[in-house]
Enzyme design. Structure first.
Site, PDB file in Angstrom:
ATOM      1  N   ASN A  79     -13.161   0.667  -7.419  1.00 40.00           N
ATOM      2  CA  ASN A  79     -14.689   1.704  -6.820  1.00 40.00           C
ATOM      3  C   ASN A  79     -14.272   2.270  -8.618  1.00 40.00           C
ATOM      4  OD1 ASN A  79     -13.527   0.683  -4.703  1.00 40.00           O
ATOM      5  ND2 ASN A  79     -11.921   2.163  -4.111  1.00 40.00           N
ATOM      6  N   ASP A 110       0.786  -1.430   0.169  1.00 34.08           N
ATOM      7  CA  ASP A 110       0.127   0.002  -0.224  1.00 34.08           C
ATOM      8  C   ASP A 110       1.080   1.201   0.341  1.00 34.08           C
ATOM      9  OD1 ASP A 110      -2.445   1.806   0.506  1.00 34.08           O
ATOM     10  OD2 ASP A 110      -3.041  -0.279   1.107  1.00 34.08           O
ATOM     11  N   HIS A 154      -4.488   5.685   3.256  1.00 37.96           N
ATOM     12  CA  HIS A 154      -4.607   4.476   2.698  1.00 37.96           C
ATOM     13  C   HIS A 154      -3.987   3.442   3.386  1.00 37.96           C
ATOM     14  CE1 HIS A 154      -5.882   2.149   0.174  1.00 37.96           C
ATOM     15  NE2 HIS A 154      -6.682   2.565  -0.197  1.00 37.96           N
ATOM     16  N   SER A 167     -10.989  -0.838  -0.693  1.00 39.23           N
ATOM     17  CA  SER A 167      -9.923  -1.243  -0.561  1.00 39.23           C
ATOM     18  C   SER A 167     -10.223  -1.916   0.997  1.00 39.23           C
ATOM     19  CB  SER A 167      -9.325   0.243  -0.672  1.00 39.23           C
ATOM     20  OG  SER A 167      -8.906   0.595  -1.677  1.00 39.23           O
TER      21      SER A 167
END
Length: 361
Positions: free
Chosen positions: A167, A47, A77, A233
């Site tokens: 998304n 990430d 994130h 996520s």
């Protein structure tokens, strides 16, 4: 390497709103902890980095920076995703992760929430070298031969790979996300509190299950928390945590069997882009499935429940019933000893007199 001077993640809240986050209650995570907490399982999180000073996220086995920009999470994130997977119990904080005793391998592949193909492939290879059991990829990237080869190598090395389905935004047309669309990868869509697919969840990726992905609360850089997060996520993070629970509970299952177990025990499809429906950690660690070896896999012993860092052991109340029973048993034993002693004196005397009773003349 020095950190980026412009690294300034969006601010989060210091104190969480009251009550337990809906995702934790919906998945009933603490009930799953009766059978597994993820202990001994190594989860690689590929990430944007991690706030290593966050009070719920200080336990790392490795931190690999593939960007050359330092370990700080510039977007938040990676901190949020890692917290959902393995955030520890902390006094006074309602939030906790799915597998709080799992070990984390953090691999920073970008300063954004999107995938950098070369770094992503390299990060997967490093996770293999570091003996990861589960790889979480809560980012999307384009299809690329190097990325596909890295995924295939990890699967061949018996690693469960969980990836976000992606998304839908105004700028992002609905198309397959990678590595989620590769065969053998468990792709995860985003779900609402009622178990439906979120409107933002990509249906072009072949979704295996859904995970909570709307109104999410998670740890954030600078020791804070972020509320109202949305996206596949975070759904992927909940599923990766579940995979860690399963691998700890059933250590003899291979990566394909772990993936099949998670899919088979989900709550059921609710339409296009939902796969088998919402992930169900409790069933994932407890169900007996007919397609597994001998009808049921070899299981590990149930763990001790997670304990807060500064928790103090409480003195257990006295069990009055047990105490009285013990006293009664001890009293009975003493009486038997006394009787035995008396008999030891009387019996020889009786034998010497031929068991006659002397009467007064």
């Amino acid at each position: 390497m020095t950190e980026r001077e412009d690294c300034n993640p969006e601010a989060g809240v210091v104190k969480l709103p009251g009550g337990e986050p809906w995702a934790q209650k919906r998945l009933d995570i603490k009930t799953a902890w009766r059978l597994s907490t993820g202990a001994g399982v190594r989860v690689a999180v590929i990430d944007s980095g991690l706030d290593t000073e966050h009070p719920q996220l200080p336990w790392l086995s490795s931190f690999i920076d593939l960007t050359g920009t330092g370990y700080t999470d510039c977007v938040g994130h990676g901190t949020a995703v890692t917290g959902i997977i393995a955030g520890r119990v902390y006094p006074g904080v309602a939030f906790h992760g799915v597998a709080p005793q799992a070990s984390i391998i953090e691999l920073k592949q970008s300063n954004q929430a999107e995938g950098h193909v070369a770094n992503l492939a390299a990060a997967i290879d490093r996770a293999v070298q570091l003996d990861a059991d589960v790889i979480n990829i809560s980012i999307r990237a384009a299809d690329h031969p190097a990325l596909k080869a890295a995924v295939q190598n990890a699967l061949a090395r018996d690693i469960v790979i969980v990836a976000a389905a992606g998304n839908i935004t105004q700028e992002n047309e609905e198309k397959p996300a990678y590595p989620g669309s590769y065969e053998g990868v468990l792709a995860v869509g985003s779900a609402t509190p009622d178990g439906r697919r979120a409107d933002s969840s990509n249906t072009a990726t072949p979704v295996g299950v859904l995970g909570p992905g709307v109104g999410i609360i998670a740890p954030w850089p600078r020791g804070a928390y972020k509320v109202d997060l949305e996206g596949s996520s975070f759904g992927a993070a909940y599923v990766s945590g579940t995979a860690a629970l399963v691998r700890a509970r059933f250590p003899h299952l291979d990566q394909e069997q772990v993936r099949r177990r998670i899919v088979a025990t989900a709550d059921g499809s609710v339409g296009k882009g939902t796969g088998a429906g919402m992930v169900n950690p409790v069933l994932a660690v407890s169900a007996v499935l007919p397609f597994e070896p001998a009808g049921r896999p070899v299981v590990a012993a149930p763990p001790a429940p997670p304990i807060a860092a500064d928790a103090i052991a409480k003195v257990q109340p006295e069990d009055v019933h047990a105490r009285n029973l013990s006293l009664a048993v001890m009293t009975g034993a003493l009486i038997l000893v006394a009787v035995a002693g008396a008999l030891a004196l009387v019996l020889p005397l009786g034998r010497s007199r031929g068991w006659r009773v002397d009467r007064p003349h």
